[in-house]
Scaffold this motif. Sequence first.
Motif, short mmCIF file in Angstrom:
data_model
loop_
_atom_site.label_atom_id
_atom_site.label_comp_id
_atom_site.label_asym_id
_atom_site.label_seq_id
_atom_site.Cartn_x
_atom_site.Cartn_y
_atom_site.Cartn_z
N ASN A 61 -0.58 -9.10 -2.11
CA ASN A 61 0.49 -8.18 -1.69
C ASN A 61 1.37 -7.90 -2.90
OD1 ASN A 61 0.57 -8.31 1.58
ND2 ASN A 61 -0.11 -10.24 0.70
N LEU A 62 1.41 -6.66 -3.32
CA LEU A 62 2.20 -6.31 -4.49
C LEU A 62 3.30 -5.34 -4.09
CD1 LEU A 62 -0.75 -5.75 -7.00
CD2 LEU A 62 0.56 -7.86 -6.58
N PHE A 63 4.51 -5.64 -4.54
CA PHE A 63 5.67 -4.78 -4.26
C PHE A 63 5.94 -3.96 -5.51
CE2 PHE A 63 10.38 -4.29 -3.58
CZ PHE A 63 10.27 -3.45 -2.48
N LEU A 64 5.76 -2.65 -5.38
CA LEU A 64 5.79 -1.76 -6.54
C LEU A 64 6.83 -0.65 -6.37
CD1 LEU A 64 1.91 -1.31 -6.53
CD2 LEU A 64 3.21 -2.83 -8.05
N CYS A 65 7.15 0.01 -7.48
CA CYS A 65 8.06 1.16 -7.41
C CYS A 65 7.73 2.15 -8.52
CB CYS A 65 9.51 0.71 -7.52
SG CYS A 65 9.97 -0.01 -9.10
N ASN A 66 8.28 3.35 -8.38
CA ASN A 66 8.13 4.33 -9.44
C ASN A 66 9.17 4.02 -10.53
OD1 ASN A 66 10.51 5.19 -8.22
ND2 ASN A 66 9.86 7.30 -7.93
N SER A 67 9.08 4.72 -11.65
CA SER A 67 9.96 4.39 -12.78
C SER A 67 11.44 4.68 -12.49
CB SER A 67 9.51 5.11 -14.05
OG SER A 67 9.45 6.50 -13.84
N GLN A 68 11.71 5.61 -11.58
CA GLN A 68 13.10 5.92 -11.23
C GLN A 68 13.68 4.95 -10.19
OE1 GLN A 68 10.54 8.21 -10.78
NE2 GLN A 68 10.83 9.35 -12.68
N LYS A 69 12.82 4.08 -9.67
CA LYS A 69 13.22 3.14 -8.61
C LYS A 69 13.76 3.86 -7.37
CE LYS A 69 14.07 -0.61 -11.86
NZ LYS A 69 13.24 -0.03 -12.88
N THR A 70 13.05 4.96 -7.03
CA THR A 70 13.44 5.72 -5.84
C THR A 70 12.34 5.68 -4.77
OG1 THR A 70 12.55 7.74 -6.85
CG2 THR A 70 14.93 7.32 -7.10
N GLN A 71 11.13 5.27 -5.16
CA GLN A 71 10.01 5.15 -4.22
C GLN A 71 9.45 3.74 -4.34
OE1 GLN A 71 7.91 8.53 -6.02
NE2 GLN A 71 7.85 9.42 -3.97
N PHE A 72 9.25 3.09 -3.18
CA PHE A 72 8.77 1.71 -3.18
C PHE A 72 7.50 1.62 -2.36
CE2 PHE A 72 13.19 1.73 -4.17
CZ PHE A 72 13.31 0.77 -5.15
N TYR A 73 6.62 0.73 -2.78
CA TYR A 73 5.30 0.61 -2.18
C TYR A 73 4.96 -0.86 -1.96
CZ TYR A 73 5.04 5.28 -4.15
OH TYR A 73 5.31 6.58 -4.48
N LEU A 74 4.32 -1.13 -0.84
CA LEU A 74 3.73 -2.44 -0.59
C LEU A 74 2.22 -2.21 -0.61
CD1 LEU A 74 3.78 -5.43 0.15
CD2 LEU A 74 3.96 -4.74 2.55
N LEU A 75 1.56 -2.81 -1.59
CA LEU A 75 0.12 -2.65 -1.73
C LEU A 75 -0.58 -3.90 -1.22
CD1 LEU A 75 -2.50 -1.34 -2.85
CD2 LEU A 75 -1.94 -2.42 -5.05
N LEU A 76 -1.54 -3.72 -0.31
CA LEU A 76 -2.39 -4.80 0.18
C LEU A 76 -3.78 -4.57 -0.38
CD1 LEU A 76 -0.02 -4.90 2.18
CD2 LEU A 76 -1.65 -5.32 3.98
N MET A 77 -4.31 -5.58 -1.04
CA MET A 77 -5.64 -5.47 -1.62
C MET A 77 -6.32 -6.82 -1.58
SD MET A 77 -4.54 -5.10 -5.65
CE MET A 77 -6.20 -5.24 -6.29
N PRO A 78 -7.66 -6.85 -1.70
CA PRO A 78 -8.35 -8.14 -1.70
C PRO A 78 -7.80 -9.03 -2.82
CG PRO A 78 -9.93 -6.36 -1.47
CD PRO A 78 -8.60 -5.73 -1.78
N GLY A 79 -7.65 -10.30 -2.49
CA GLY A 79 -7.03 -11.24 -3.40
C GLY A 79 -7.65 -11.35 -4.77
N MET A 80 -8.96 -11.25 -4.86
CA MET A 80 -9.62 -11.44 -6.15
C MET A 80 -9.93 -10.14 -6.88
SD MET A 80 -9.45 -14.49 -6.64
CE MET A 80 -8.69 -15.66 -5.55
N LYS A 81 -9.53 -9.02 -6.31
CA LYS A 81 -9.76 -7.73 -6.96
C LYS A 81 -8.70 -7.52 -8.04
CE LYS A 81 -11.56 -3.92 -4.75
NZ LYS A 81 -11.57 -2.74 -3.87
N LYS A 82 -9.11 -6.98 -9.17
CA LYS A 82 -8.17 -6.69 -10.27
C LYS A 82 -7.33 -5.47 -9.93
CE LYS A 82 -9.17 -8.70 -14.58
NZ LYS A 82 -8.24 -9.79 -14.60
N PHE A 83 -6.05 -5.55 -10.22
CA PHE A 83 -5.14 -4.44 -9.99
C PHE A 83 -4.96 -3.65 -11.28
CE2 PHE A 83 -0.62 -2.93 -10.03
CZ PHE A 83 -0.84 -1.85 -9.19
N LYS A 84 -5.25 -2.36 -11.21
CA LYS A 84 -5.05 -1.47 -12.35
C LYS A 84 -4.06 -0.39 -11.91
CE LYS A 84 -9.57 -2.33 -14.28
NZ LYS A 84 -10.93 -2.14 -13.83
N THR A 85 -2.89 -0.44 -12.49
CA THR A 85 -1.82 0.49 -12.13
C THR A 85 -2.28 1.94 -12.18
OG1 THR A 85 -0.31 -1.07 -13.18
CG2 THR A 85 0.60 1.03 -12.58
N LYS A 86 -3.03 2.28 -13.22
CA LYS A 86 -3.50 3.66 -13.42
C LYS A 86 -4.29 4.17 -12.22
CE LYS A 86 -6.99 4.38 -16.00
NZ LYS A 86 -8.02 4.45 -16.98
#
Length: 178
Positions: A61-86
């Motif tokens: 579970n990753l808590f993310l935001c855009n660079s302006q800190k105006t949009q927030f995201y909760l990302l759910l992904m398989p635990g062993m999968k690599k996260f690539k921001t791009k």
Amino acid sequence: MDDTVYTTRPDGQGRLEKEMAVYDVLEKLEIPYMRLDHEVTPSIEACHDVDSRLGIEICKNLFLCNSQKTQFYLLLMPGMKKFKTKDLSSQLQVARLSFANEIYMEEFLNITPGSVSIMGLMNDRDQRVRLVIDREVAESEYMGCHPCINTSSLKVKTKDILEKFLPFTGHDYTVVEL
């Protein structure tokens, strides 16, 4: 670690109010779950024993935001999968995603780092956080998550999360391929 897998809520003694609130919501929505109490699991790697006891893979579970800190995201992904921001940024059409500050995590989800969970969305009454789910997680039969604290883990049917819990919280979700 207590090896017992429970299908009921804990008695509440020594438990945080935000954890007990999760069990209240699950009961109200008639969502069955399996619960395992354990030592603090500060990372996905520390969840391996919990995963095998519950017969699931705990989501990352990753808590993310855009660079302006105006949009927030909760990302759910398989635990062993690599996260690539791009990869995620392009699918969401958001430039420069990064990890959001824990101040926002606590303000919006009432969760501290290491305990991030889809269950925190019940505390996001203003829908400030957008839920994003990797297809593998969305299509799995069960979802593993914390009840807003990382000393317990839950096994819940994904269908119950998507069809009962999310409508209760007022959140929709976006499926992505990572």
